[in-house]
Motif scaffolding. Structure first.
Motif, PDB file in Angstrom:
ATOM      1  N   THR A  75      -6.238   0.648   0.933  1.00  0.00           N
ATOM      2  CA  THR A  75      -6.913   1.451  -0.102  1.00  0.00           C
ATOM      3  C   THR A  75      -7.063   0.706  -1.412  1.00  0.00           C
ATOM      4  O   THR A  75      -7.921   1.042  -2.213  1.00  0.00           O
ATOM      5  N   ASN A  82      -4.997   7.412   5.387  1.00  0.00           N
ATOM      6  CA  ASN A  82      -5.636   6.764   4.237  1.00  0.00           C
ATOM      7  C   ASN A  82      -7.116   6.557   4.482  1.00  0.00           C
ATOM      8  O   ASN A  82      -7.567   6.423   5.615  1.00  0.00           O
ATOM      9  N   ILE A 118      -4.558   8.235  -0.312  1.00  0.00           N
ATOM     10  CA  ILE A 118      -3.516   8.224   0.714  1.00  0.00           C
ATOM     11  C   ILE A 118      -2.890   9.605   0.744  1.00  0.00           C
ATOM     12  O   ILE A 118      -2.367  10.072  -0.268  1.00  0.00           O
TER      13      ILE A 118
END
Lengths: 249, 427
Positions: B337, B362, B345
């Motif tokens: 991410t 995520n 997340i």
């Protein structure tokens, strides 16, 4: 007939929800009916015990001011009535998104914090529920059932590439097109469960439909996602025959 | 002839002891070197002056060790250790021989005594190994110098006091006592150093724990202050409502509601503290890893959340393994991410009577890499040496019978799920 249940501890909100539902049912001619609206979760469970509910749609609050909360109630309903559609009606602070989605597999959740939206969301949930039940009846897609914990999981057979026995006894890893997960079972047991599953190796069972190619020299099967799995000599020969028959058929 | 036999046995015990200390009993090329060079050369030099013999054997044995371990430091230290053991054995034999005044053949006493010493060495080494000392604990620069010094000292001592003056009982006893003393001093130094290092290690571990806890406490305080602010607002709102109701000012109330109450409630909504459910994790280490990883992700601009409906105190699995597994999963999520525009997340723990499930989900950049490729050893989109995580994860899962792993890749997100079986096996 789809039976609708509402469980909400706030009397005012309950009448509101019930009125939204019944007015929408009046307008559209769905084969649905509100069977029970209550503030006591136990009442719903009792009703399910005594009556035969085939298809159910449940609107549940989370905080019910009793020893059973909405999530636990939903889990209990699911245990006996696997195909139930559950919609949570809750406040933002009680939101547990992952739990809704992955533990309960809820149809939807409706936030009380946005009062203007509640009616719209309720009708949307009714429409989705109706559509899903109809689809379930008409579809021909075959599913494989996997029990993990107290959770029954349905996996499309066309998504399954192969099963692999884990180094840990009694554990099997199923490889899907978009992922993999483990569950308690044995290769021996799975082999007998569907004729499309073929035991190609001591610790592998392959879904015949998802083989891309067979290499008879290296005795490797290439799956449609390019993963390679081993095959025994004998199994390799049988597989080639099976696949050829499949094509000629 | 007796001399040669003596040398051969001394050399054999030297090699055996070295292998015990190294805990590696495989035959290697170095052993070939040992048989081809050390033994013949030692035997050959036995015809020469005894001083030359002692020196030659020492140097040859160190060379053998260097070839075996490819590490000069370790070779010197192990060489010294084993050499001291041999010299002590040798002296013991001499002392016994001279004391009982009977000229028993040297070998009859040397072999059983050496076996006895080797056995003790083996037991001590196993004991130390069981304590699983970290490699870095074993040798320091000072110890290497000390070992080298001792080696030279002993060599010199023996050459000057014994071989040059004939093997007199007095000298042998003096040397034996000195050797014993040196050994005891060295062992004491070594163990006290290890204890010191271990203390330091624990201390730094505790320090990081405290630092992490402090961060958690700070976050909690921030959250608490927000709550206090809200309570203040809430009280004011109630007072005003009271006022409007008393005066029956419904139109004023309507205006007040839309202008004052609504904004406050939407602010409260927005500011829901995303990690407050962490308090429901009853295992400190797990709470800590979730908090620290998610907090660091939050700092680099990733949207994070943690949810748990029930308080969970017992995870029915080795805590260290669970923390390692969760750490790997969270690290992967953070790495993926990081750099995404609206990365997020979502994490959560949920439990039923039969199992506990830990979910990490995520957001994902577009890619066509399938899950099995990600899971194979060494795979990473970031180049070499990065992708061992998922492979290690599999290893951890496999050594715990009640852990199960799920890895799914959907269009927009990546989902990792650890399921811990807590009830009876449902068969």
């Amino acid at each position: 007939m789809i039976d609708i249940f509402v469980c909400e501890d706030n009397a005012k909100q309950m009448t509101e929800i019930v009125s939204y539902i019944s007015s929408y049912l009046l307008m559209e001619n769905f084969d649905m009916e509100i069977k029970l609206a209550t503030n006591d979760p136990q009442e719903i469970l009792d009703y399910l015990d005594k009556n035969n509910v085939n298809k159910g749609l449940y609107f549940l609050d989370i905080d019910l001011k009793t020893d059973l909360n909405g999530i636990e109630l939903a889990a209990k309903i699911r245990q006996e009535h696997f195909n139930s559609k559950i919609v949570f009606v809750t406040t933002h602070s009680e939101m547990v998104f992952l739990t809704f989605k992955y533990q309960i597999e809820a149809l939807d959740y409706i936030l009380k914090d946005f009062p203007n939206e509640i009616q719209k969301r309720i009708t949307a949930a009714i429409v989705t529920c109706n559509r899903q039940f109809k689809e379930n009846e008409s579809q021909s897609e075959e599913y494989y059932q996997i029990k993990t914990g107290n959770h029954l999981r349905l996996v499309k057979i066309s998504d399954i590439l192969f099963f692999e026995s884990s180094p840990v006894p009694h554990k099997v890893i199923v490889h899907l097109i978009n992922g993999q997960f483990e569950f308690y079972s044995t290769v021996k047991k799975i082999e007998t469960e569907n004729k499309i599953f073929f035991r190609c190796h001591k610790s592998y069972i392959v879904n015949i439909d998802n083989i891309r190619s067979i290499n008879r020299h290296t005795r490797e099967l290439t799956m449609i996602d390019e993963e390679k799995i081993p095959s025994s000599v004998l199994a390799c020969r049988t597989l080639v025959k099976l696949v050829q028959e499949g094509i000629s058929r | 002839m007796v001399n040669v036999m003596m040398l051969v046995f001394q050399e054999l015990f030297f090699a055996l002891n070295c292998k015990i200390v190294l805990n590696d009993f495989r035959i290697k090329y170095a052993d070939l070197f040992f048989v081809l060079f050390n033994m013949p050369l030692a035997i050959f030099s036995s015809n020469l002056n005894q001083s030359v013999l002692v020196g030659t054997i020492l140097i040859l044995n160190i060379i053998y060790l260097i070839i075996l371990t490819r590490n000069i430091k370790i070779s010197i230290v192990i060489g010294t250790m084993v050499y001291i053991i041999e010299v002590i054995t040798d002296h013991l034999v001499d002392i016994i021989n001279l004391l009982i005044q009977k000229n028993l053949p040297y070998l009859i006493e040397f072999i059983p005594l050496s076996f006895f010493m080797t056995l003790i060495l083996y037991l001590v080494c196993r004991k130390i190994r069981e304590k699983r000392l970290n490699k870095q604990f074993l040798l320091s620069k000072n110890e290497v110098f000390l070992a080298a010094g001792t080696l030279i000292l002993i060599g010199g001592l023996i050459i000057f006091t014994e071989t040059m003056q004939g093997n007199k009982l007095n000298n042998i006893i003096y040397n034996f006592v000195i050797l014993l003393l040196i050994t005891i001093i060295l062992i004491t130094i070594h163990f006290s150093r290890i204890r010191e290092l271990r203390k330091q290690f624990l201390l730094t571990k505790k320090e990081t724990q405290i630092k992490n806890d402090n961060r958690y406490i700070n976050e909690m305080e921030k959250h608490y202050n927000e709550l206090r602010k809200f309570r203040h607002d809430y009280q004011n709102i109630l007072l005003s409502l009271d006022e409007y109701l008393k005066t029956d000012d419904i139109s004023g109330l309507k205006v007040y509601y839309s202008e004052a109450i609504k904004p406050v409630s939407s602010r409260v909504l927005r500011q829901k503290y995303k990690l407050e459910d962490l308090s429901k994790i009853g295992v400190k280490e797990l709470k800590s890893i979730f908090f620290n990883k998610l907090y660091s992700a939050q700092m680099i601009g990733t949207e994070v959340s943690f949810e748990s409906k029930n308080k969970i105190d017992d995870f029915c699995v080795d805590t260290l393994d669970l923390v390692l597994a969760v750490g790997i999963i969270l690290d992967n999520a953070i790495e993926e991410t990081n750099g995404q525009k609206n990365g997020s997340i979502q994490t959560g723990i949920m439990n039923t009577a039969l199992e506990i499930t830990i979910i990490v989900k995520n957001s994902l950049r577009n890619n066509d890499i399938s899950v099995w490729k990600m899971k194979s050893a060494g795979f990473s989109t970031k180049g070499a040496n990065r992708g061992l995580g998922l492979n290690n994860l599999t290893e951890i899962i496999n050594r715990n019978d009640n852990l199960m792993l799920e890895t799914m890749k959907m269009d927009e997100y990546f989902l990792q799920k650890i399921t811990i079986g807590i009830g009876e096996d449902e068969e």
